[in-house]
Scaffold this motif. Structure first.
Motif, PDB file in Angstrom:
ATOM      1  N   VAL A  99       0.878  -1.169   0.000  1.00  0.00           N
ATOM      2  CA  VAL A  99       0.000   0.000   0.000  1.00  0.00           C
ATOM      3  C   VAL A  99       0.913   1.217   0.000  1.00  0.00           C
ATOM      4  CG1 VAL A  99      -1.718   1.330   1.273  1.00  0.00           C
ATOM      5  CG2 VAL A  99      -1.878  -1.161   1.225  1.00  0.00           C
ATOM      6  N   THR A 100       0.682   2.129  -0.930  1.00  0.00           N
ATOM      7  CA  THR A 100       1.510   3.334  -1.004  1.00  0.00           C
ATOM      8  C   THR A 100       0.631   4.574  -1.015  1.00  0.00           C
ATOM      9  OG1 THR A 100       1.559   3.346  -3.427  1.00  0.00           O
ATOM     10  CG2 THR A 100       3.288   2.112  -2.298  1.00  0.00           C
ATOM     11  N   VAL A 101       1.170   5.651  -0.481  1.00  0.00           N
ATOM     12  CA  VAL A 101       0.487   6.949  -0.487  1.00  0.00           C
ATOM     13  C   VAL A 101       1.445   7.971  -1.077  1.00  0.00           C
ATOM     14  CG1 VAL A 101      -0.683   8.706   0.882  1.00  0.00           C
ATOM     15  CG2 VAL A 101      -0.780   6.311   1.603  1.00  0.00           C
ATOM     16  N   ALA A 102       0.946   8.759  -2.033  1.00  0.00           N
ATOM     17  CA  ALA A 102       1.779   9.786  -2.668  1.00  0.00           C
ATOM     18  C   ALA A 102       1.102  11.143  -2.540  1.00  0.00           C
ATOM     19  CB  ALA A 102       2.001   9.449  -4.140  1.00  0.00           C
ATOM     20  N   PHE A 103       1.839  12.119  -2.009  1.00  0.00           N
ATOM     21  CA  PHE A 103       1.384  13.507  -1.934  1.00  0.00           C
ATOM     22  C   PHE A 103       2.090  14.283  -3.043  1.00  0.00           C
ATOM     23  CE2 PHE A 103       0.612  11.851   2.230  1.00  0.00           C
ATOM     24  CZ  PHE A 103      -0.442  12.576   2.777  1.00  0.00           C
ATOM     25  N   THR A 104       1.327  14.858  -3.963  1.00  0.00           N
ATOM     26  CA  THR A 104       1.921  15.604  -5.078  1.00  0.00           C
ATOM     27  C   THR A 104       1.134  16.891  -5.304  1.00  0.00           C
ATOM     28  OG1 THR A 104       0.533  14.461  -6.703  1.00  0.00           O
ATOM     29  CG2 THR A 104       2.684  13.483  -6.224  1.00  0.00           C
ATOM     30  N   ALA A 105       1.726  17.791  -6.113  1.00  0.00           N
ATOM     31  CA  ALA A 105       1.010  18.991  -6.514  1.00  0.00           C
ATOM     32  C   ALA A 105      -0.077  18.617  -7.514  1.00  0.00           C
ATOM     33  CB  ALA A 105       1.968  20.000  -7.137  1.00  0.00           C
ATOM     34  N   CYS A 106      -1.167  19.376  -7.510  1.00  0.00           N
ATOM     35  CA  CYS A 106      -2.277  19.128  -8.421  1.00  0.00           C
ATOM     36  C   CYS A 106      -2.562  20.403  -9.193  1.00  0.00           C
ATOM     37  CB  CYS A 106      -3.517  18.677  -7.652  1.00  0.00           C
ATOM     38  SG  CYS A 106      -5.001  18.538  -8.652  1.00  0.00           S
ATOM     39  N   ALA A 107      -2.473  20.314 -10.519  1.00  0.00           N
ATOM     40  CA  ALA A 107      -2.717  21.479 -11.369  1.00  0.00           C
ATOM     41  C   ALA A 107      -4.157  21.537 -11.865  1.00  0.00           C
ATOM     42  CB  ALA A 107      -1.757  21.448 -12.565  1.00  0.00           C
ATOM     43  N   ASP A 108      -4.992  20.586 -11.405  1.00  0.00           N
ATOM     44  CA  ASP A 108      -6.366  20.518 -11.898  1.00  0.00           C
ATOM     45  C   ASP A 108      -7.273  21.583 -11.285  1.00  0.00           C
ATOM     46  OD1 ASP A 108      -5.374  18.313 -13.143  1.00  0.00           O
ATOM     47  OD2 ASP A 108      -6.388  16.845 -11.868  1.00  0.00           O
ATOM     48  N   LEU A 109      -6.830  22.206 -10.195  1.00  0.00           N
ATOM     49  CA  LEU A 109      -7.670  23.170  -9.480  1.00  0.00           C
ATOM     50  C   LEU A 109      -7.096  24.573  -9.614  1.00  0.00           C
ATOM     51  CD1 LEU A 109      -8.232  21.093  -6.220  1.00  0.00           C
ATOM     52  CD2 LEU A 109      -9.868  21.429  -8.079  1.00  0.00           C
ATOM     53  N   ALA A 110      -7.973  25.549  -9.781  1.00  0.00           N
ATOM     54  CA  ALA A 110      -7.540  26.943  -9.869  1.00  0.00           C
ATOM     55  C   ALA A 110      -6.865  27.347  -8.563  1.00  0.00           C
ATOM     56  CB  ALA A 110      -8.740  27.835 -10.147  1.00  0.00           C
ATOM     57  N   GLY A 111      -5.722  28.018  -8.671  1.00  0.00           N
ATOM     58  CA  GLY A 111      -4.993  28.446  -7.484  1.00  0.00           C
ATOM     59  C   GLY A 111      -4.092  27.372  -6.913  1.00  0.00           C
TER      60      GLY A 111
END
Length: 624
Positions: A99-111
């Protein structure tokens, strides 16, 4: 032990999902948006779920990418509820692998935004079920004897909460190969929140997180330790024998100075701590008359502090009053606090908090108010509860009780629901409207509907139905409330739960989180706990351990459910009188009767109220 308790409590709280779903759908779910450090959240996730990975032999990794936003402004509690659901499912449906968890930036949302991906190597989801799993009560396999259990509400609630936070939850999966659930959240919901996130991202002069296993992509931090230098100039060097001392645990220096001024004007000495660890150390060192405690503290938070205080015979008698930006008065009451103020607070509010602390700190008899229109019932409660250290007052109506409370302070209320005029339901609602935090024990002859039970549980979890076993339960409930804030240190034995030490209990539940949390609590009381994950294994355990004295039986389990298991147990003459307490997350009309008919001795709905469970165990062990 605090990590075990926090993890178990957080996961057990998820069982109350139907109420959460109804709140979201009715638009009644309130959000508390505050800056949240992503690395801190990832570290907490690692701490809460590492034991599950170890128990199943799974690889478990958490990675925080360099481009992930360091801080987001969101509701920490709601976010944790979502991720607990996603990770709980990942571990449940994965027998081997990772089981892995990844925290990344998301460009799908404004701001800008944050993406949290939970990936497992489990059973996967068929293509035609990918949309359906987000609907209420939908599962990949919805048969009664499904292998993995569950209510089918977790993902429905998770998606609705994510949308409430301004994001969403999506899934991609290959049947037989595993799944990836992707949660996206905005950095902040508005411009003001974005500014708060930027400010919170700025470097801070001190660390505020206890040491934990390192997480890939995040820097290691040193353990948070109690301060050796004074947080603020206080009175610790001036304390003389006989002085009354108030301990303030608050990391906001300006607000702490305000509290210190009020305490000094009341004629008390004051000791100040800027973090939880130091506050706990000072409580043991200075034995204060009372404690004013914040919740959001660096290192050990306020909930962990009060838990540690109440577990320690040397400090559990000290009254604690919360003053916090969070609105969590019910949780404070359950933890044993004598009061809760939500910031910002007025001078009058703070004066009232001080008066309440001193009220509970005074050396006096505890006051119990019995509210019942039946004089015979009032006499029975008086005879049961009264002692040299407890004074009983009576009221035959809710109106009389409110008038009495307007003139007197009490430590506990025993309340019947069927009152003339104002009902018991209206009474507890009026108490809450007045800001009262007095513990209330419902003592009523009527069986409650699920709606009535939910209505009452907004104010109290102590509900005793009058019957053959109810006097013992009532005494336990009242004693627990009075004990939590009133007993002096020398009145508490070193092992307050020693009466349970050495008793033999079988715990049957298919949810490893419940087993982990409950078994740790029970073993902490000295109970010898045997475990089984379904009804078939429970029968095998009883065959191997015929000296078992009591059974805690979950209902919804794979292979053989709790109803069938209890029936099979009762077929064996050797176990005809073995106490069995049914534990179920269901709260539907007739469930209690169905459990009793199947062979249960008693019934308790989840989430489990541990003091109430211990009370039931004591009663049944005494009768067996």
């Amino acid at each position: 032990m605090s990590i075990i308790h926090d993890s178990g409590a957080n996961l057990l709280r998820l069982i109350n999902e139907i109420l959460d779903l109804s709140k979201v759908e009715a638009g009644k779910m309130e959000l508390v948006r505050e800056p949240l450090r992503v690395a801190d959240f990832a570290r907490r996730m690692e701490r809460n779920f590492r034991h599950m990975a170890d128990e199943k032999g799974l690889a478990f990794t958490i990675d925080v990418a360099p481009d992930a936003p360091p801080v987001i402004v969101t509701d920490d509690g709601k976010l944790e509820q979502i991720t607990n659901n996603l990770l709980g499912n990942a571990f449940k449906f994965t027998a081997s692998g990772s089981v892995t968890v990844a925290f990344t930036a998301c460009a799908d949302l404004a701001g800008g935004g944050l993406a949290i991906e939970v990936t497992d190597s489990g059973i996967g989801i068929p293509p035609h079920k990918l949309d359906a799993i987000f609907e209420a009560f939908e599962q990949v396999d919805a048969s009664t004897r499904r292998q993995y259990g569950g209510t089918g509400l977790g993902l429905a609630i998770s998606r609705r909460l994510a949308m409430l936070l301004g994001g969403d939850v999506t899934v991609r999966s290959t049947e037989g190969a595993g799944s990836t659930f992707r949660l996206i959240l905005p950095v902040a919901a508005d411009a003001e929140g974005q500014a708060a996130a930027r400010e919170a991202s700025a470097p801070k002069p001190r660390t505020a997180v206890p040491a934990a296993p390192p997480i890939a992509g995040t820097p290691e931090r040193p353990a948070y330790t109690a301060r050796t230098q004074p947080f603020l100039a206080d009175d610790r060097s001036l304390i003389a024998s006989g002085d009354k001392v108030v301990l303030i645990v608050e990391d906001d220096a300006a607000f702490c100075r305000s509290l210190m001024g009020i305490v000094r004007r009341k004629g008390y000495r004051v000791v100040a701590a800027g973090d939880g660890e130091t506050g706990l150390a000072f409580a043991r060192t200075y034995n204060p008359t009372g404690i004013l405690l914040d919740v959001m503290l660096p290192g050990m938070d306020g909930w962990q502090v009060i838990e540690a205080l109440k577990k320690d015979p040397a400090t559990r008698h000290i009254p604690v009053h919360f003053v916090s930006a969070l609105e969590e008065a019910p949780r404070a009451r359950e933890a044993g606090a004598v009061g809760f103020l939500t910031k910002p607070v007025s001078q009058a509010d703070l004066n009232g908090a001080m008066e309440r602390l001193m009220h509970f700190a005074a050396d006096r008899r505890r006051q119990v108010l019995v509210v019942d229109d039946d004089p015979t019932a009032r006499f029975s409660v008086r005879k049961l509860v009264a002692s040299a250290s407890i004074e009983i007052h009576e009221a035959e109506s809710a109106e009389d009780a409110l008038a009495f409370l307007g003139q007197h302070e009490v430590d506990c209320i025993v309340l019947d629901l069927g009152l003339p005029g104002m009902s018991g339901f209206q009474f507890v609602e009026e108490l809450a409207a007045r800001g009262s935090i007095v513990p209330v024990v419902i003592y009523s002859a009527r069986d409650l509907t699920p709606e009535e039970s939910l209505r009452l549980r907004a104010y109290t979890d102590s509900i005793v139905i009058k019957g053959a076993r109810s006097p013992e339960r009532l005494l336990d409930e009242v004693s627990l409330f009075l004990h939590s804030v009133r007993h002096a240190p020398d009145a508490i034995p070193a092992e307050p739960d020693g009466d349970l030490a050495g008793r033999r209990l079988l715990l049957v539940d298919d949810d490893m989180r419940n087993i982990f949390a409950l078994s740790k609590v029970l073993r902490g009381k000295g109970i010898n706990v045997i475990l089984a994950s379904d009804g078939t294994k429970a029968l095998a355990q009883l065959a191997d351990h015929p000296d078992t004295e009591i059974v805690l039986m979950d209902i919804m389990m794979p292979v053989m459910d709790g109803y069938e298991a209890m029936g099979e147990i009762r077929k064996n003459p050797a176990f005809a009188k073995l106490p069995i307490i049914a534990l179920t997350a269901k709260a539907m009309t007739g469930d209690r009767e169905k459990c009793i008919a199947a062979g249960a001795s008693d019934y308790l709905s989840k989430p489990i109220d541990v003091p109430k469970l211990l009370s039931m165990i004591r009663v049944w062990l005494a009768r067996s």
